[in-house]
Enzyme design. Structure first.
Site, PDB file in Angstrom:
ATOM      1  N   GLU A  63      68.076  26.438  59.038  1.00 15.49           N
ATOM      2  CA  GLU A  63      68.206  25.099  58.439  1.00 15.49           C
ATOM      3  C   GLU A  63      69.594  24.495  58.614  1.00 15.49           C
ATOM      4  O   GLU A  63      69.728  23.271  58.739  1.00 15.49           O
ATOM      5  CB  GLU A  63      67.816  25.130  56.959  1.00 15.49           C
ATOM      6  CG  GLU A  63      66.318  25.266  56.712  1.00 15.49           C
ATOM      7  CD  GLU A  63      65.804  26.692  56.789  1.00 15.49           C
ATOM      8  OE1 GLU A  63      66.634  27.609  56.941  1.00 15.49           O
ATOM      9  OE2 GLU A  63      64.584  26.898  56.717  1.00 15.49           O
ATOM     10  N   GLN A  85      61.287  21.977  56.067  1.00 11.92           N
ATOM     11  CA  GLN A  85      59.882  22.264  55.739  1.00 11.92           C
ATOM     12  C   GLN A  85      59.544  22.076  54.248  1.00 11.92           C
ATOM     13  O   GLN A  85      58.513  21.523  53.911  1.00 11.92           O
ATOM     14  CB  GLN A  85      59.580  23.691  56.174  1.00 11.92           C
ATOM     15  CG  GLN A  85      58.118  23.983  56.299  1.00 11.92           C
ATOM     16  CD  GLN A  85      57.894  25.243  57.104  1.00 11.92           C
ATOM     17  OE1 GLN A  85      58.195  26.346  56.641  1.00 11.92           O
ATOM     18  NE2 GLN A  85      57.393  25.101  58.307  1.00 11.92           N
ATOM     19  N   PHE A  86      60.412  22.546  53.398  1.00 14.72           N
ATOM     20  CA  PHE A  86      60.309  22.303  51.957  1.00 14.72           C
ATOM     21  C   PHE A  86      61.696  21.877  51.504  1.00 14.72           C
ATOM     22  O   PHE A  86      62.691  22.432  51.978  1.00 14.72           O
ATOM     23  CB  PHE A  86      59.932  23.592  51.202  1.00 14.72           C
ATOM     24  CG  PHE A  86      58.491  23.998  51.332  1.00 14.72           C
ATOM     25  CD1 PHE A  86      57.590  23.777  50.290  1.00 14.72           C
ATOM     26  CD2 PHE A  86      58.034  24.621  52.486  1.00 14.72           C
ATOM     27  CE1 PHE A  86      56.264  24.161  50.414  1.00 14.72           C
ATOM     28  CE2 PHE A  86      56.710  25.006  52.612  1.00 14.72           C
ATOM     29  CZ  PHE A  86      55.811  24.781  51.576  1.00 14.72           C
ATOM     30  N   ASP A  88      63.330  22.594  49.087  1.00 15.74           N
ATOM     31  CA  ASP A  88      64.089  23.744  48.582  1.00 15.74           C
ATOM     32  C   ASP A  88      65.012  24.313  49.670  1.00 15.74           C
ATOM     33  O   ASP A  88      66.117  24.756  49.390  1.00 15.74           O
ATOM     34  CB  ASP A  88      63.125  24.845  48.133  1.00 15.74           C
ATOM     35  CG  ASP A  88      62.005  24.301  47.286  1.00 15.74           C
ATOM     36  OD1 ASP A  88      61.944  24.629  46.099  1.00 15.74           O
ATOM     37  OD2 ASP A  88      61.173  23.508  47.801  1.00 15.74           O
ATOM     38  N   PHE A  89      64.509  24.319  50.905  1.00 17.89           N
ATOM     39  CA  PHE A  89      65.250  24.975  51.994  1.00 17.89           C
ATOM     40  C   PHE A  89      66.473  24.158  52.437  1.00 17.89           C
ATOM     41  O   PHE A  89      67.303  24.660  53.194  1.00 17.89           O
ATOM     42  CB  PHE A  89      64.352  25.224  53.209  1.00 17.89           C
ATOM     43  CG  PHE A  89      63.052  25.924  52.905  1.00 17.89           C
ATOM     44  CD1 PHE A  89      62.869  26.623  51.725  1.00 17.89           C
ATOM     45  CD2 PHE A  89      62.002  25.876  53.813  1.00 17.89           C
ATOM     46  CE1 PHE A  89      61.654  27.262  51.446  1.00 17.89           C
ATOM     47  CE2 PHE A  89      60.797  26.509  53.544  1.00 17.89           C
ATOM     48  CZ  PHE A  89      60.622  27.195  52.362  1.00 17.89           C
ATOM     49  N   HIS A 132      59.617  26.692  46.115  1.00 18.36           N
ATOM     50  CA  HIS A 132      58.972  25.741  47.037  1.00 18.36           C
ATOM     51  C   HIS A 132      58.557  24.469  46.316  1.00 18.36           C
ATOM     52  O   HIS A 132      57.615  23.794  46.723  1.00 18.36           O
ATOM     53  CB  HIS A 132      57.735  26.368  47.687  1.00 18.36           C
ATOM     54  CG  HIS A 132      58.037  27.477  48.648  1.00 18.36           C
ATOM     55  ND1 HIS A 132      58.487  28.694  48.236  1.00 18.36           N
ATOM     56  CD2 HIS A 132      57.960  27.536  50.005  1.00 18.36           C
ATOM     57  CE1 HIS A 132      58.661  29.479  49.299  1.00 18.36           C
ATOM     58  NE2 HIS A 132      58.358  28.797  50.385  1.00 18.36           N
TER      59      HIS A 132
END
Lengths: 331, 336
Positions: A63, A85-86, A88-89, A132
């Site tokens: 990331e 992707q989420f 959170d990441f 997530h």
């Protein structure tokens, strides 16, 4: 009269990206599993067939690398659209976004620009638990040099994404997982919804509800419920959190005399505090007939259990309850 | 005076012929100018004329000059906080660099960036970075952009030994490798990440060994030998330009001064610093080489130092006469 064309929020985003890539070869997509897989939520599905792997770039799970790749490409004449992707990441990309993307222009005396967009789905409601389901938008709101956009409808998703890609600044584009399948009218045109234009999405006279992302949908449902009791909510969607257009909010509170701010992110240190402060510091203060209230996520990680998860963030019922209390003076 | 063996002269015979006397003299002059800039920077700080911090690269001039001269017009540079030398070797105007260092409106970044963030976007110098390894993922984006735009440019990204232990380094080298990007990763190993010696921070002999893990070639060179650096970076850049991808070049060098202005250097001995200064000084070594092969005379060598000091005198005069930024413009440049 012909029927208005409907698309889902995810389809609207995809159509926007397809159109931008057709008209401008500097635009490309980069992220994890966005190619053949089509993205974890299917937003980029099929784009690799149209534009090839050179412009729909699948990355390793890196990331910081994705963010850096967007920055470097943007600095040298490209217009990247990254996908995390989420949401959170994005914690793994923070250094690149906060210390590089946001600051490069200013540090270099205004002589460079970073026209990149980083899309990411936030929010709970899918049973994905604490790592997530984050709503981290306010982290970015706190960073000078970034713009933060959060569409709540398919129409806005398409128009705001286009405006974000055409903007010459780094834009954090926050989508919501539960909105991806929601449908709405989306014209085929290559239209723009300008950044930093707050929208009154429902007019009403008793209470101003400022909501973001999926909470706009829930606030509108709450407004329907309350209308049956004769309570008219005015629902406002800032759409761009930073830079914020607060004038319509202040105007609305002058009219209604009451304000409730609703978002999914935890209340403590959340975006709602900023809205409350703007109202309290404005000329609307003199018109207030009730305390300004916030309704937001509990100060806990998102739980896994369905019922716990449901109760961790505002729902239609809780908005109805809170709004009713404010209008009736039961606070 | 350091004596050079005939081996060294033999080794560089062809390169010396190829570069020619003018280029060789220019490289030595650049090394002198960088050193004069940094010595003056330190002096200005001691005199209380500079407000912020600085990271001096005195002793590391060969790496900057060797690498920058190996690149071509149109190539990109990303470098790090100890970056005055890279920037100057890339062709920056000493006046505007000094003005930036002194926080003036005429500086490269209008006094907003300072010593750690000098950039000159017009010459594709995408700036020094205050975050260790911060520029390495950005280089991947630059490489990707070059590849997508189908130009023959190459991106040179310079970082220190400390940066090779950041996660960003690993992500970036892997991405550069899988996408065959035109990047030269230059690890300027000055043997200390602030106070942490490389022997304690790595359990490998050479940082360039890490390249193998990403499927990239890795090479370690003497970073105090300007022609060794020039040669290694030239080869890496040529490979990148041929579309064969990135290389990790490690240049082993040594910083004479502390990490920054607050460093008491408790982690190393004065003898160690002196040992490097007396035996491996890059300016002295290159001067000796050019004297031995007859490219310069003793008089010319002395004039180069004088010329460097004169250039910096002028830069200081320019900066002192320059206006400070206007407070009314404080919000400029946050957004495009």
């Amino acid at each position: 009269m012909p029927e208005l064309r409907e698309l889902t929020y995810a389809e609207a985003l995809r159509e926007c990206m397809r159109q931008l890539m057709e008209e401008d070869e500097r635009v490309f997509l980069i992220g994890e599993d966005i190619g053949v897989y089509g993205g974890a939520f299917g937003v980029t599905a099929g784009l690799i067939d149209l534009f090839g792997a050179e412009r729909v770039i699948d990355t390793p799970i890196s990331e910081a690398g994705i963010a850096g790749a967007c920055i470097g490409a943007a600095l040298t004449g490209m217009r990247p659209i990254g996908e995390i992707q989420f949401m959170d990441f994005v914690t793994l990309s923070m250094e690149q976004l906060v210390l590089q993307a946001a600051k490069v222009r200013f540090m270099f005396g205004g002589k460079a620009s970073v026209p990149m967009v980083l899309r990411m789905p936030g929010g709970s409601g899918t049973g994905a638990a604490a790592q997530h389901s984050e709503s981290l938008e306010n982290w970015f709101v706190h960073v000078p040099g970034l713009k933060v956009v959060m569409p709540s409808t398919p129409y806005d998703a398409k128009g705001l994404l286009r405006a974000s890609v055409l903007d010459n600044n780094p834009v954090i584009f926050v989508e919501h997982k539960l909105l991806y399948k929601t449908k709405g009218h989306v014209p085929e045109d290559r239209y723009i919804v300008p950044l930093s234009q707050t929208k009154v999405v429902r007019e009403g006279k008793h209470l101003t509800v400022v909501a973001t992302s999926i909470m706009v949908v829930r606030a509108l449902q709450a407004a329907e419920e309350l209308a049956k009791e004769g309570i008219e909510l005015e629902v406002i969607d800032p759409r761009t959190l930073k830079p914020l257009d607060d004038a319509p909010i202040i105007e609305s509170v002058k009219k209604t005399g009451r304000a409730l701010v609703v978002h999914e992110a935890v209340e403590m240190g959340g975006f709602g505090g900023e809205i409350v402060a703007r109202i309290a510091a404005s000329e609307a203060f003199d018109y207030l007939e009730a305390p300004i209230r916030r309704l937001a996520g509990l100060d806990i990680p998102i739980p896994y259990n369905r019922e716990l998860e449901y109760h961790a963030v505002p729902q239609v019922e809780s908005i109805v309850r809170e709004a009713r209390k404010l209008v009736r003076g039961e606070y | 005076m350091i004596q050079l063996s005939q081996d060294v002269i033999q080794r560089y015979h062809d390169l010396i012929e190829t570069l020619g006397p003018e280029a060789l003299k220019m490289m030595l002059q650049e090394m002198h100018t960088i050193r004069a800039f940094e010595e003056r920077a330190e002096q200005l700080y001691m005199q209380g004329k500079v407000h912020g911090t600085m990271h001096l690269s005195i002793g590391q001039e060969a790496t900057a000059v060797g690498a920058a001269n190996a690149m071509q017009e149109g190539d990109y540079l990303l470098n790090h906080h100890r970056g005055h030398g890279h920037c100057m070797a890339w062709g920056a105007d000493p006046n505007r660099m000094m003005a930036e260092f002194m926080g003036k409106e005429t500086g490269y970044c209008r006094g907003r960036g300072g010593s750690m963030h000098i950039a000159d976007v017009e010459s594709n110098n995408l700036g020094a970075n205050g975050i260790v390894a911060g520029g390495i993922p950005i280089a991947v984006g630059v490489g990707l952009s070059i590849k997508m735009r189908r130009t023959s440019q190459v991106c040179l990204v310079i970082f220190g030994d400390g940066a090779a232990n950041e996660g960003a380094f690993h992500e970036a080298l892997n991405m550069a490798s899988i996408w065959t990007l035109p990047i030269v990763f230059l690890c300027e190993n000055n043997q200390y990440a602030m106070s942490m010696p490389v022997e304690k921070a790595f359990n490998i002999e050479k940082i360039s060994q890490r390249a193998a893990a990403y499927g990239l070639p890795g090479v370690t060179v003497d970073g105090n030998d300007v022609l060794a650096v020039y040669s290694a970076v030239s080869q890496a850049a040529a490979r990148a330009r041929r579309g064969e991808g990135a290389t990790l070049v490690e240049a082993k060098t040594y910083r004479y001064k502390g990490h920054s202005k607050s460093d008491k250097q408790a982690y190393r001995s004065r003898e160690e610093v002196r040992y490097w200064q007396e035996n491996f000084d890059p300016i002295m070594r290159f001067t000796n080489l050019l004297l031995m092969v007859g490219v310069i005379t003793e008089t010319e060598a002395a004039q180069m130092r004088e010329r460097a000091v004169a250039i910096i005198d002028e830069a200081v005069a320019f900066s002192e006469a320059s206006p400070a930024p206007n407070v009314a413009d404080i919000m400029d440049g946050v957004y495009a």
